[in-house]
Design a protein around this motif. Sequence first.
Motif, PDB file in Angstrom:
ATOM      1  N   PHE A  15      -7.126  -0.994   4.916  1.00 37.18           N
ATOM      2  CA  PHE A  15      -8.558  -0.846   5.112  1.00 37.18           C
ATOM      3  C   PHE A  15      -9.181  -2.110   5.672  1.00 37.18           C
ATOM      4  N   GLU A  16      -8.702  -3.255   5.213  1.00 37.16           N
ATOM      5  CA  GLU A  16      -9.330  -4.498   5.652  1.00 37.16           C
ATOM      6  C   GLU A  16      -8.597  -5.130   6.821  1.00 37.16           C
ATOM      7  N   ASN A  17      -7.495  -4.510   7.258  1.00 40.45           N
ATOM      8  CA  ASN A  17      -6.709  -5.142   8.321  1.00 40.45           C
ATOM      9  C   ASN A  17      -7.510  -5.239   9.607  1.00 40.45           C
ATOM     10  N   PHE A  18      -7.352  -6.366  10.259  1.00 46.42           N
ATOM     11  CA  PHE A  18      -8.067  -6.554  11.507  1.00 46.42           C
ATOM     12  C   PHE A  18      -7.119  -6.937  12.643  1.00 46.42           C
ATOM     13  N   ASN A  19      -6.278  -7.958  12.390  1.00 47.50           N
ATOM     14  CA  ASN A  19      -5.500  -8.553  13.476  1.00 47.50           C
ATOM     15  C   ASN A  19      -4.565  -7.569  14.161  1.00 47.50           C
ATOM     16  N   THR A  20      -3.798  -6.822  13.372  1.00 46.94           N
ATOM     17  CA  THR A  20      -2.854  -5.876  13.969  1.00 46.94           C
ATOM     18  C   THR A  20      -3.619  -4.725  14.603  1.00 46.94           C
ATOM     19  N   THR A  21      -4.625  -4.238  13.888  1.00 46.74           N
ATOM     20  CA  THR A  21      -5.382  -3.081  14.360  1.00 46.74           C
ATOM     21  C   THR A  21      -6.086  -3.368  15.685  1.00 46.74           C
ATOM     22  N   LEU A  22      -6.620  -4.586  15.817  1.00 50.05           N
ATOM     23  CA  LEU A  22      -7.370  -4.948  17.019  1.00 50.05           C
ATOM     24  C   LEU A  22      -6.569  -4.694  18.293  1.00 50.05           C
ATOM     25  N   MET A  23      -5.266  -4.963  18.240  1.00 50.03           N
ATOM     26  CA  MET A  23      -4.427  -4.823  19.429  1.00 50.03           C
ATOM     27  C   MET A  23      -4.104  -3.359  19.732  1.00 50.03           C
ATOM     28  N   LEU A  24      -4.242  -2.480  18.749  1.00 44.40           N
ATOM     29  CA  LEU A  24      -3.726  -1.125  18.897  1.00 44.40           C
ATOM     30  C   LEU A  24      -4.819  -0.069  18.920  1.00 44.40           C
ATOM     31  N   VAL A  25      -6.059  -0.513  18.771  1.00 48.12           N
ATOM     32  CA  VAL A  25      -7.122   0.449  18.543  1.00 48.12           C
ATOM     33  C   VAL A  25      -7.486   1.188  19.834  1.00 48.12           C
ATOM     34  N   GLY A  26      -7.794   2.469  19.689  1.00 44.53           N
ATOM     35  CA  GLY A  26      -8.247   3.252  20.829  1.00 44.53           C
ATOM     36  C   GLY A  26      -9.710   3.590  20.650  1.00 44.53           C
ATOM     37  N   SER A  27     -10.064   4.866  20.864  1.00 43.57           N
ATOM     38  CA  SER A  27     -11.476   5.218  20.734  1.00 43.57           C
ATOM     39  C   SER A  27     -11.882   5.461  19.285  1.00 43.57           C
ATOM     40  N   ASP A  28     -10.932   5.841  18.422  1.00 41.54           N
ATOM     41  CA  ASP A  28     -11.280   6.104  17.018  1.00 41.54           C
ATOM     42  C   ASP A  28     -11.139   4.838  16.199  1.00 41.54           C
ATOM     43  N   ALA A  29     -12.113   3.927  16.348  1.00 37.43           N
ATOM     44  CA  ALA A  29     -11.973   2.631  15.697  1.00 37.43           C
ATOM     45  C   ALA A  29     -12.244   2.728  14.208  1.00 37.43           C
ATOM     46  N   PRO A  30     -11.436   2.051  13.380  1.00 37.99           N
ATOM     47  CA  PRO A  30     -11.756   1.976  11.957  1.00 37.99           C
ATOM     48  C   PRO A  30     -12.929   1.029  11.690  1.00 37.99           C
ATOM     49  N   LEU A  31     -13.347   1.001  10.432  1.00 37.90           N
ATOM     50  CA  LEU A  31     -14.603   0.328  10.082  1.00 37.90           C
ATOM     51  C   LEU A  31     -14.638  -1.160  10.428  1.00 37.90           C
ATOM     52  N   VAL A  62      11.117 -10.137   6.436  1.00 32.34           N
ATOM     53  CA  VAL A  62      10.617 -10.798   7.646  1.00 32.34           C
ATOM     54  C   VAL A  62       9.241 -10.304   8.122  1.00 32.34           C
ATOM     55  N   PRO A  63       8.952  -8.988   8.104  1.00 31.31           N
ATOM     56  CA  PRO A  63       7.633  -8.562   8.607  1.00 31.31           C
ATOM     57  C   PRO A  63       6.460  -9.281   7.936  1.00 31.31           C
ATOM     58  N   LEU A  64       6.652  -9.742   6.701  1.00 28.85           N
ATOM     59  CA  LEU A  64       5.562 -10.454   6.026  1.00 28.85           C
ATOM     60  C   LEU A  64       5.262 -11.793   6.667  1.00 28.85           C
ATOM     61  N   VAL A  65       6.244 -12.400   7.314  1.00 29.09           N
ATOM     62  CA  VAL A  65       6.003 -13.712   7.896  1.00 29.09           C
ATOM     63  C   VAL A  65       5.869 -13.660   9.419  1.00 29.09           C
ATOM     64  N   ILE A  66       5.659 -12.466   9.969  1.00 27.77           N
ATOM     65  CA  ILE A  66       5.320 -12.375  11.394  1.00 27.77           C
ATOM     66  C   ILE A  66       3.800 -12.248  11.482  1.00 27.77           C
ATOM     67  N   PRO A  67       3.132 -13.096  12.278  1.00 32.22           N
ATOM     68  CA  PRO A  67       1.676 -12.960  12.374  1.00 32.22           C
ATOM     69  C   PRO A  67       1.269 -11.554  12.813  1.00 32.22           C
ATOM     70  N   GLY A  68       0.171 -11.074  12.210  1.00 31.28           N
ATOM     71  CA  GLY A  68      -0.279  -9.709  12.467  1.00 31.28           C
ATOM     72  C   GLY A  68      -0.553  -9.417  13.932  1.00 31.28           C
ATOM     73  N   VAL A  69      -1.087 -10.396  14.643  1.00 36.80           N
ATOM     74  CA  VAL A  69      -1.370 -10.194  16.064  1.00 36.80           C
ATOM     75  C   VAL A  69      -0.084  -9.868  16.814  1.00 36.80           C
ATOM     76  N   ILE A  70       1.000 -10.540  16.430  1.00 40.58           N
ATOM     77  CA  ILE A  70       2.272 -10.336  17.130  1.00 40.58           C
ATOM     78  C   ILE A  70       2.863  -8.974  16.800  1.00 40.58           C
ATOM     79  N   LEU A  71       2.747  -8.552  15.535  1.00 42.85           N
ATOM     80  CA  LEU A  71       3.184  -7.190  15.201  1.00 42.85           C
ATOM     81  C   LEU A  71       2.410  -6.198  16.069  1.00 42.85           C
ATOM     82  N   GLY A  72       1.110  -6.447  16.216  1.00 36.97           N
ATOM     83  CA  GLY A  72       0.286  -5.557  17.021  1.00 36.97           C
ATOM     84  C   GLY A  72       0.733  -5.504  18.472  1.00 36.97           C
ATOM     85  N   ILE A  73       0.890  -6.666  19.106  1.00 35.34           N
ATOM     86  CA  ILE A  73       1.253  -6.613  20.532  1.00 35.34           C
ATOM     87  C   ILE A  73       2.657  -6.060  20.711  1.00 35.34           C
TER      88      ILE A  73
END
Lengths: 289, 288
Positions: free
Chosen positions: B226-242, B118-129
């Motif tokens: 490394f290339e993830n954006f959607n999930t990371t965007l919701m969870l990122v603090g001051s140490d942002a990845p590339l 199931v985690p594969l078919v949950i949109p990344g933004v939703i996993l993040g929030i």
Amino acid sequence: MKSSDASRLTLILLFAPFALWIILLIILPQIGVGWLSLREKLGPREYAFGFGNYLDFFREPIYWNTLLRTAWISVLVTILALLIGFPVAWYIAKIARQRSRAALFLMCLIPLWVSDLVRAFGWILLLRETGIVSGMLQWAGLSSGPVELLYNDITVVIGMVYTVVLFMIVPLVSTLDGMDNALLEAGYNLGGSRMTVFRRIVIPYAMPGIVAGCIITFMLAAGSYLTPILLGGKNSMWFTEQIYEQFVTRYNWESGATFGVLLLVFTSAVVWLGLRLTGQNLASTVAKE
Amino acid sequence: MNVAAPRSGLMRGLYIGYMLAFFFYLAAPLAAAAIFAFNDSQFPALPWKGFTLNWFFGSTEPQIGLFNDRRLMAGLINSLWIGVIVSALSVVIGTCNAFLFERKSFPFKSALYVLMIVPLVIPGVILGISILVFSSMIANGVSDAFWWEWDFLRPGVLLVILGQLSFLVTITTLVISARLRKFDIALEEAALNLGASRVRVLATVTLPYLAPALFSGFVVAFLVSFENFNTTLMLVGSDAPLTITMYDRMVKVGSTPVLNAVSVFLMIGSGLLALASVFAQRPRRGEG
């Protein structure tokens, strides 16, 4: 019995990481979002429970219009990806010779490993007013001034198909690869036309691959964030953008959670419907590779 | 004669033309992103003003190269170590999952298998929030009840790791399961009959057999992280990845060729890693 005790112990040891992962990172967080979406903010630190946030969503046309728009563009992207990807997959699996097959497949995969961000950035450089395509059009005398090709729906669709088409091709290739050419020959020998053979033999055979590709493609499209926003600009009206805005810009977590639940319910419903209509199931399609 | 190919020469020509057009479509944006990294200009646009490597190595204003840009380098380093931790964890959990689902039988196995996918078919933004919401609930609860401030549950590196882990485990599980399924269990039985202990069989027979899949799973997880954006965007603090740093730069400062340099760097890096993983998966001699 000693050995059955040992086997129980290994079962428990193997089960523990799975349970921790699925409960702490998937199930409880999803329940948390569901719970939050039912909490209505009355005042500072004052809450009530009910479906108020959902009612707000349906009362505000801009919200549900955004969801509908996200939905139909995602469906359109999925269909286009299937139409564009199928001939490519067919070529790789059925026509290309053994040696070039692996190389073609790899060429398909390379853009897959480059971040969405880089791909969207590439499209921006190609299509913006000062971009390469605009420059070439002017150079060729087809246009008298700079042409802005970004920030419209067609560009968003082109960019999104680009991002997802590889996820359509990979499952299609792996399904078509397993199809014996003798099936086609038999179809022709029995007098079937190209169309009949395609419709009655190829499509049913490729169905698991088609369904898997469509599910992954649709989920990626509906959940995408970067491509619609960067290529669609400020008026892209994309649902994940609304979720982000509620969470981060407006700090209205209750309504952000509501939107999240709606997106998840909606995408799951589409996936479920797709599986139902084609008689497939999740484990046999998505997890096949 | 291949029955799957079009019969007439014209159709065959058109088909090859279509394939060429498709690969052109695949390559065009990547080429556009790559080429301007070498343009000696302030803007990633035509006209071409000559070749330069300043956008990689330059150290003077206005052409600060990628390797001298402190923010981008910090992002790169964050991405690297987050990626290594996340991939290592997902390979470990994925291996346990693979053994669990391939070797063991237990109640509700098929339902739990679906749950694993199931985690594969949950949109990344939703996993993040969802992870953001859940960890904030715990942090708020702890703060209200005990007056403890659990800052590690606020947006930051730990949440990014957990968020990416939530769906990467599914990917590594599938990669490792696929190889474990092909393993001939007679090899293990032979080793056991010869007197080896279970642990020794695992360490000397089964795990070496799985090694290519473990490596591949690690590389795939690392690249996706490394290339993830959607999930990371919701969870990122001051140490942002590339990817987040690059996006910020694009939105706030506008595009400069240093972003093209980042793109080239990412393309080369991920291309090499992906190739390594493909070659690791190749069947070796003596294997079926």
